[in-house]
Write an enzyme that holds these catalytic residues in place. Structure first.
Site: not given
Length: 306
Positions: A102, A177, A245
């Site tokens: 990701t 995502k 993150k």
């Protein structure tokens, strides 16, 4: 397996909680698999099963026709792909690189462009499903890039996941995502708040989960991670620091779009507090302990079982 597929030599970089299982499925499917990880010990089971070790990404890139990466942060992705010892400068034309980390949509587009200049195809294909999905080969795989590259990679995706789609050009996988992570951000905080409420009300959380998990509230975050919360199991299936993150990328992208996503901001704040209190290496379900600190509930302590 067709001769065309047999001819593919697969590289896999990044053998963490999910990467080990994903690479293992590819190896079990009969592919020749080459691996690299910063910690060689993480590759031991794969090496025993027949995978080939490489000391650098460059060494791996030179012998593989397709390379998959599952690393940690965007700066790791950039180094692995675009550094002097990385994949793009060292892979032969005709190769295919697939980043399943990701990461940032803009970085995915930059990798795609620089790879294309060298005759290399590139896909961004982040996944969802955590350790359970990786282990059971039921990951959701969100792909951005060219259709020809996607079709070439599809047999590999099919040994790692169940829900697979090409969502658009370079960067579309990463944007999808972000949609996924925004959903999870609000949901996991909601599950933690709800179970904390139940614990403080003196309810048996196992019974509560048994009832509501079969109704409209049911889903992975409640039925799987909610159960782990109730049992005091905060071992990482997906690390808090990686989720921070992801939410940070989503928040940055949302800001650039002019969106005010309050639920995402709340989750980012709460997980930031939890990380500051020592929760960085816990699984995301560990956020439950942040709420349990508010009173004398029946739930697990902040120590969990780490």
């Amino acid at each position: 397996m067709s001769s065309a597929v047999q001819a593919e030599r697969i590289g896999f970089i990044g053998l963490g909680i999910m990467g080990q299982s994903m690479a293992g499925h590819i190896l079990a499917a009969g592919y020749e698999v080459h691996v690299f990880s910063r910690t060689k010990e993480k590759a031991e089971a794969l090496l025993e099963a027949g995978a080939v070790w490489h000391d650098t990404p460059a060494s791996l890139a030179r012998v593989c026709t397709i390379v998959i990466t599952m690393v940690g942060y965007p700066h790791d992705v950039e180094a692995v792909y675009l550094g002097d010892d990385g994949l793009v400068p060292n892979m032969a034309p005709g190769g295919l690189v697939i980043d399943m980390t990701t990461s940032q949509p803009a970085l995915a587009r930059r990798i795609h462009a620089q790879a294309a200049e060298r005759g290399i195809a590139a896909l961004d294909a982040p996944v969802s499903g955590g350790d359970v999905g990786a282990r059971n080969a039921t990951l959701a795989i969100m792909v951005g890039g060219d259709e020809a590259a996607y079709l070439r990679a599809l047999p590999l995706f099919q040994v790692m996941g169940k829900s697979i789609a090409l969502l658009g050009g370079a960067g579309a996988g990463q944007h999808t995502k972000m949609v996924n992570q925004i959903v999870i951000a609000g949901t996991i905080v909601g599950v933690a708040e709800a179970l904390s409420y139940g614990a403080h009300a003196g309810l048996d959380l196992e019974k509560v989960l048994g009832v509501i998990g079969g109704g409209a509230a049911g889903g992975f975050q409640l039925n799987v991670l909610g159960k782990r919360m109730s049992e005091g199991d905060f071992a990482p299936g997906f690390f808090v620091h990686h989720f921070l993150k992801d939410m940070g990328i989503a928040a940055s992208e949302a800001e650039a779009m002019g969106l005010d996503l309050r639920g995402l901001q709340t989750a980012l704040h709460q997980f930031g507090r939890f990380a500051e209190q020592g929760g960085r290496e816990c699984g995301t379900q560990g956020i439950f302990t942040l709420y349990q600190q508010q009173g004398q509930g029946a739930g697990p302590s902040a120590d969990g079982d780490e």
